[in-house]
Design an enzyme around this catalytic site. Structure first.
Site, PDB file in Angstrom:
ATOM      1  N   TYR A   2       0.877  -1.163  -0.009  1.00 13.15           N
ATOM      2  CA  TYR A   2      -0.096  -0.209   0.187  1.00 13.15           C
ATOM      3  C   TYR A   2       0.763   1.092  -0.019  1.00 13.15           C
ATOM      4  O   TYR A   2       0.565   1.874  -0.394  1.00 13.15           O
ATOM      5  CB  TYR A   2      -0.960   0.080   1.000  1.00 13.15           C
ATOM      6  CG  TYR A   2      -2.338  -0.831   0.989  1.00 13.15           C
ATOM      7  CD1 TYR A   2      -2.022  -2.277   1.009  1.00 13.15           C
ATOM      8  CD2 TYR A   2      -3.718   0.313   1.212  1.00 13.15           C
ATOM      9  CE1 TYR A   2      -2.823  -3.250   1.002  1.00 13.15           C
ATOM     10  CE2 TYR A   2      -4.533  -0.629   1.380  1.00 13.15           C
ATOM     11  CZ  TYR A   2      -4.640  -2.658   1.338  1.00 13.15           C
ATOM     12  OH  TYR A   2      -5.825  -2.884   0.922  1.00 13.15           O
TER      13      TYR A   2
ATOM     14  N   LYS B 295       3.515 -14.668   2.048  1.00 12.85           N
ATOM     15  CA  LYS B 295       3.866 -15.758   0.862  1.00 12.85           C
ATOM     16  C   LYS B 295       5.877 -16.391   0.847  1.00 12.85           C
ATOM     17  O   LYS B 295       5.772 -15.763  -0.510  1.00 12.85           O
ATOM     18  CB  LYS B 295       3.288 -15.289  -0.056  1.00 12.85           C
ATOM     19  CG  LYS B 295       2.912 -15.637  -1.369  1.00 12.85           C
ATOM     20  CD  LYS B 295       2.192 -17.057  -1.588  1.00 12.85           C
ATOM     21  CE  LYS B 295       2.127 -17.371  -2.767  1.00 12.85           C
ATOM     22  NZ  LYS B 295       0.972 -18.619  -2.740  1.00 12.85           N
TER      23      LYS B 295
ATOM     24  N   ASP C 281      -6.276  -7.436   3.797  1.00  9.40           N
ATOM     25  CA  ASP C 281      -7.379  -6.671   4.267  1.00  9.40           C
ATOM     26  C   ASP C 281      -8.345  -7.625   3.566  1.00  9.40           C
ATOM     27  O   ASP C 281      -9.547  -7.956   3.618  1.00  9.40           O
ATOM     28  CB  ASP C 281      -7.257  -5.549   2.635  1.00  9.40           C
ATOM     29  CG  ASP C 281      -8.029  -5.484   1.801  1.00  9.40           C
ATOM     30  OD1 ASP C 281      -9.043  -4.813   2.683  1.00  9.40           O
ATOM     31  OD2 ASP C 281      -7.321  -5.659   0.477  1.00  9.40           O
TER      32      ASP C 281
ATOM     33  N   ASP D  13     -12.310  -9.537   4.875  1.00 10.60           N
ATOM     34  CA  ASP D  13     -13.077  -9.758   4.148  1.00 10.60           C
ATOM     35  C   ASP D  13     -14.303 -11.228   4.040  1.00 10.60           C
ATOM     36  O   ASP D  13     -15.215 -11.666   3.764  1.00 10.60           O
ATOM     37  CB  ASP D  13     -13.532  -9.211   2.618  1.00 10.60           C
ATOM     38  CG  ASP D  13     -13.805  -7.527   2.669  1.00 10.60           C
ATOM     39  OD1 ASP D  13     -13.178  -6.725   3.615  1.00 10.60           O
ATOM     40  OD2 ASP D  13     -13.738  -6.895   1.626  1.00 10.60           O
TER      41      ASP D  13
ATOM     42  N   ASP E 228      -2.775 -18.310   0.451  1.00 13.35           N
ATOM     43  CA  ASP E 228      -3.338 -19.487   0.318  1.00 13.35           C
ATOM     44  C   ASP E 228      -3.875 -19.804   0.761  1.00 13.35           C
ATOM     45  O   ASP E 228      -5.547 -20.532   0.216  1.00 13.35           O
ATOM     46  CB  ASP E 228      -2.281 -19.425  -1.297  1.00 13.35           C
ATOM     47  CG  ASP E 228      -1.736 -20.835  -1.671  1.00 13.35           C
ATOM     48  OD1 ASP E 228      -0.655 -20.655  -0.694  1.00 13.35           O
ATOM     49  OD2 ASP E 228      -1.368 -21.501  -3.124  1.00 13.35           O
TER      50      ASP E 228
HETATM   51  C1  IPM Z   1     -10.093  -1.368   4.132  1.00 11.97           C
HETATM   52  C2  IPM Z   1     -10.425  -0.678   2.979  1.00 11.97           C
HETATM   53  C3  IPM Z   1      -9.167  -0.448   2.203  1.00 11.97           C
HETATM   54  C4  IPM Z   1      -8.023  -0.352   2.490  1.00 11.97           C
HETATM   55  C5  IPM Z   1      -9.272   1.034   1.206  1.00 11.97           C
HETATM   56  C6  IPM Z   1     -10.572   1.703   1.593  1.00 11.97           C
HETATM   57  C7  IPM Z   1      -8.369   1.759   0.985  1.00 11.97           C
HETATM   58  O1  IPM Z   1     -10.753  -2.141   1.621  1.00 11.97           O
HETATM   59  O2  IPM Z   1     -10.014  -0.766   5.268  1.00 11.97           O
HETATM   60  O3  IPM Z   1     -10.339  -2.614   4.896  1.00 11.97           O
HETATM   61  O4  IPM Z   1      -7.986  -1.575   1.846  1.00 11.97           O
HETATM   62  O5  IPM Z   1      -7.210  -0.412   3.686  1.00 11.97           O
HETATM   63 MN    MN Z   2     -10.913  -3.866   2.607  1.00 10.81          MN
END
Ligand code: IPM
Ligand code: MN
Ligand code: NAD
Length: 365
Positions: free
Chosen positions: A145, A191, A247, A251, A223
């Site tokens: 990032y 990884k 990240d 999710d 993975d």
């Molecule tokens: C999160 C989001 C952010 C990230 C983006 C919007 C910059 O996806 O907070 O998980 O990737 O950190």
């Molecule tokens: Mn995110």
């Protein structure tokens, strides 16, 4: 009880569902504050697309200064279709990265639990997900990032995944220390079979582990880790990983309880803590009062934990459970219901249950 405690919060509602869900988080904070003898003053500032439209920048200096002077930052989400064409440091998302960097919050904590009342909302069989309780410790201010060089080249583009020894060391300490308050098991995800930067990650984490002989450490490739999170989430306690992998995996883990609208986060280690849902601005449901405010409300609970207001934080978590147990469901958790609870109805139910809860009337376990 000391009734003079008061906290100044920089409230950054942001874009899309951000204002809708953080409004409920503030409602709940106020409710538990009255019940527990402290007050919360929230002052609103712009970030993301909303800031870009108003000031020409997604993270104005005025917002930065206010955040640095606050006791904590509560953020909704940034981004949306109307800003999809912005590039570079005009992207709403770059405003969020700049905020995290300005606060120096390198440790992003993302707890994942599957509330008893929600095992039926999971896409997985209840027997597989019930009792899931894991904590992602995601490195937040380094890695791909923030690596340089980044940008377009003559015939392509590049981003750089980069970590220094120090960056890995400090986030590893956070993971081991958090594990000591839990089940004392850390899984480090990388990884290392392919990436040089992951080779260093594994080396440094292993070295830091020497200082925590009471905590077990294992390493998984990312993975395989993704597969394991779905196959058997209860095997995990603390999951330590880099910015991008954390990240994606968090999710993925939101699918365990059944919605991204449930996962909170706390970003710490810097000057001022940042508290935000894991989810984004959810443009597909924004403006409808349909978003689940749980992630934002639980982020407010993590904020209170950081202040040492743990009784009030526990009351909030109880309020969420009680709202779910009494049948309140936003649309994401009740796709077949004709009249799911709106964001505000759910938020009010949580506020009521949280304010009524004191350890005296807590059910005995
Ligand atoms: C999160 C989001 C952010 C990230 C983006 C919007 C910059 O996806 O907070 O998980 O990737 O950190
Ligand atoms: Mn995110
Ligand atoms: P998203 O997290 O906004 O939405 C993904 C899916 O989850 C959508 O179907 C959405 O409706 C659902 N969802 C998310 N939050 C919900 C909630 N509270 N209640 C019910 N359902 C919810 O991810 P996306 O669609 O990939 O991204 C949309 C925008 O948000 C993009 O601009 C992205 O960059 C941004 N984003 C911001 C953050 C942040 O500010 N921290 C995080 C992720 C994405």
């Amino acid at each position: 009880m000391d009734d003079t405690r008061s906290y100044d919060i920089a409230w950054l509602p942001g874009d899309g569902v951000g204002p809708e869900v953080t409004r409920e988080a503030l409602r709940v904070l106020e409710a538990v504050g009255s019940a527990h003898g402290f007050s919360v003053t929230a002052t609103e500032y712009r970030i993301g697309g909303a800031a870009l439209d108003e000031t020409g920048a997604p993270f104005p200096a005025s917002t930065r200064d206010a955040c640095l002077e606050s006791d904590a930052v509560l953020l909704g989400a940034v981004g949306g279709l109307q800003w999809a064409d912005t590039t570079g440091d005009r992207r709403p998302e770059s405003g969020l990265l700049a905020l995290r960097e300005a606060l120096g919050v390198y440790a992003n904590l993302r707890p994942v639990r599957v509330p008893e009342a929600l095992t039926d909302a999971s896409p997985l069989r209840p027997g597989r997900v019930g009792g899931t309780d894991l904590l992602f410790v995601r490195e937040l201010t380094g890695g791909i990032y923030f690596g340089t060089p980044e940008g377009r080249t003559d015939d392509g583009a590049r981003s750089t995944m980069e970590y220094s020894n120090d960056e890995i060391e400090r986030i590893a300490h956070v993971a081991f220390q958090r594990a000591r308050r839990r089940d004392r098991e850390v899984t480090s995800v990388d990884k290392a079979n392919v990436l040089e930067v992951s080779g260093l990650w594994r080396e440094v984490v292993t070295k830091v582990h020497d200082e925590y002989p009471d905590v077990t450490l294992r390493h998984l490739y990312v993975d395989n880790a993704a597969m394991q999170v779905v196959r058997d989430p209860r095997q995990f306690d603390v999951v330590l990983t880099s910015n991008l992998f954390g990240d994606i995996l968090s999710d993925l883990a939101a699918a365990l309880p059944g919605s991204l609208g449930l996962l909170p986060s706390a970003s710490v280690g810097g000057t001022v803590g940042l508290f935000e849902p894991v989810h984004g601005s959810a443009p597909d449901i924004a403006g409808q009062g349909a978003a689940n405010p749980t992630a934002a409300i639980l982020s407010a609970a993590l904020l209170l934990d950081e202040f040492g207001e743990t009784a009030a934080a526990d009351a909030i978590r109880h309020g969420i459970d009680a709202a779910l147990e009494t049948g309140h469901r936003t649309a994401d958790l009740a796709p077949d219901r004709e009249e799911p609870a709106s964001t505000a109805v759910f938020g009010r139910a949580v506020a009521r249950h949280a304010a009524d809860y004191t350890p005296q009337n807590a059910p005995t376990p």
